[in-house]
Design a protein around this motif. Sequence first.
Motif, PDB file in Angstrom:
ATOM      1  N   LEU A 115      20.233  18.568 -20.673  1.00  0.00           N
ATOM      2  CA  LEU A 115      21.202  17.524 -21.018  1.00  0.00           C
ATOM      3  C   LEU A 115      20.561  16.485 -21.943  1.00  0.00           C
ATOM      4  N   PHE A 116      19.364  16.044 -21.588  1.00  0.00           N
ATOM      5  CA  PHE A 116      18.686  15.042 -22.414  1.00  0.00           C
ATOM      6  C   PHE A 116      18.482  15.566 -23.840  1.00  0.00           C
ATOM      7  N   LEU A 136      19.232   6.846 -24.023  1.00  0.00           N
ATOM      8  CA  LEU A 136      18.954   6.592 -22.607  1.00  0.00           C
ATOM      9  C   LEU A 136      20.218   6.203 -21.851  1.00  0.00           C
ATOM     10  N   ALA A 137      21.000   5.309 -22.444  1.00  0.00           N
ATOM     11  CA  ALA A 137      22.220   4.842 -21.774  1.00  0.00           C
ATOM     12  C   ALA A 137      23.181   6.006 -21.569  1.00  0.00           C
ATOM     13  N   MET A 162      14.013  -2.459 -27.305  1.00  0.00           N
ATOM     14  CA  MET A 162      15.240  -1.667 -27.361  1.00  0.00           C
ATOM     15  C   MET A 162      16.346  -2.544 -27.909  1.00  0.00           C
ATOM     16  N   SER A 163      17.217  -1.923 -28.694  1.00  0.00           N
ATOM     17  CA  SER A 163      18.309  -2.682 -29.269  1.00  0.00           C
ATOM     18  C   SER A 163      19.487  -1.732 -29.465  1.00  0.00           C
TER      19      SER A 163
ATOM     20  N   ILE B 197      12.105  10.485 -18.262  1.00  0.00           N
ATOM     21  CA  ILE B 197      13.547  10.256 -18.150  1.00  0.00           C
ATOM     22  C   ILE B 197      14.206  11.324 -17.289  1.00  0.00           C
ATOM     23  N   THR B 198      13.841  12.582 -17.502  1.00  0.00           N
ATOM     24  CA  THR B 198      14.589  13.669 -16.872  1.00  0.00           C
ATOM     25  C   THR B 198      14.043  14.086 -15.504  1.00  0.00           C
TER      26      THR B 198
END
Lengths: 188, 282
Positions: A115-116, A136-137, A162-163, B197-198
């Motif tokens: 998925l990532f 990430l969000a 992060m922005s 992250i994963t």
Amino acid sequence: MVVVSNRLPLERDHRFLDEVRQRSGQALERCFQCQKCASGCLLADYADYAPNQILRMVQFGLRDKVLGSSAIWLCSSCQACGARCPNGIDLSAVMDCLKEMAVAAGIGNDEHAALFHRLFLNEIAHRGRVNEALVLAKYKLRTRELLADLPLGFSLFRKGKMSLFSSRVKDREALNRIFERTAQCKPA
Amino acid sequence: MKVSFYPGCSLESTAREYSASSRAVCEALEVELREIKDWNCCGATSVHSLNSALALALPARNLALARDEGRAVVTPCAACYSRLRLAQHTLRRDKEKRRAAEEVLGLPLGRLVEVWSLLELITEQIGLDRVAGRVRQPLGGLKVACYYGCLLVRPAKVTGIGRPEDPRWLDDLMSCLGAEVRPWSYKTDCCGASHAITNPDVARGLVGRLLDMAGEAGAEALVTACPLCQTNFETQRPRDNDRPTFYFTELMGLAFGLPETKNWLSKHLVDPVPLLVKLGLI
């Protein structure tokens, strides 16, 4: 560790070995199970199969077991295995090929890593560059883990790391052309 | 010296201090960085995991953009370096893949330029003699473990590194800056990459092990050349381990006496300033 036994009534696909060999460009028949790849694999402890087992299963034609394994998605592409293989097999290339085949076959879509990777790829398709905060969000939303790393996210925002706004590729035409002509993956 | 500069996406985000320190250090060494106009993401690990044709085409576009300038492409990011260098290596050797990439891009790739990591540029092209000549404040007393991670060194046939299991670039550079380099065997072990992250349990396991081993080797801090490794060391560390991880360019800035160094260090999630104050380096 799971032992692959030939006594089990496993579905064997005799074309699988040839397909992986051809797509990855690697001489998989050279593997003589020295397990040097597995000894140095830092992810093997977390995976269902060690790299040498994956190779053996490919040789046996165990397509479903291989493409459905967590090992191929846990591979971080650190390439330590390939660097140490006495037979010169680039195992990362094999793992990449297996990931690509799993996605094409619609297997492993519930793997977080899969998925990532898809969200990351889509971000490049949209902007040409990756806004880490946005990827990430989106990932956190999809996995319903939005709250898990929230304090960490805040400190990254506070530090200006992060922005929500970031630069993008201006030549949309070139970008679209690249994605259209290499299109193999369905968007997430 | 002028080079084409490829910053990559992380340097505009989580690795801002790596970007600022890379630019400042290059200026101090009189290297002009000319950013590749309209560069695109190298694809990183995600793209080569899903689509091999795209994984070659994305860095190939950047190499095509850099071609007209005719100068070597330099990037500080280990992952970008790996993708750009592998693309250059493949496109130079594999005529079929080159034709396919040219067809995807719709333009001829021509003569492909060299691809160097910033670490390679500084240690091999500029040379440690010139670096040593620029040191104003040697980093005496700072005990560091040099951490390369995976992508700067492997695969050796692509990176051309002579000692893939025991690289020396960072070690020699840090010694040149006056730091005490602690020997350890974990220089090129994986930090877990995007598993932070994963699969955070995996990343925490790998990072914890590396930080423990750096401690056992007598290091008070780590030095790296990879944005993802640095971020993972800061975000996936065990709570009781507050060893800071520097970008090598930050320590160069400190040794060169560049006043901006403090701004870069303020971006860290693990504050390295107390250690540097203790050693009288700041």
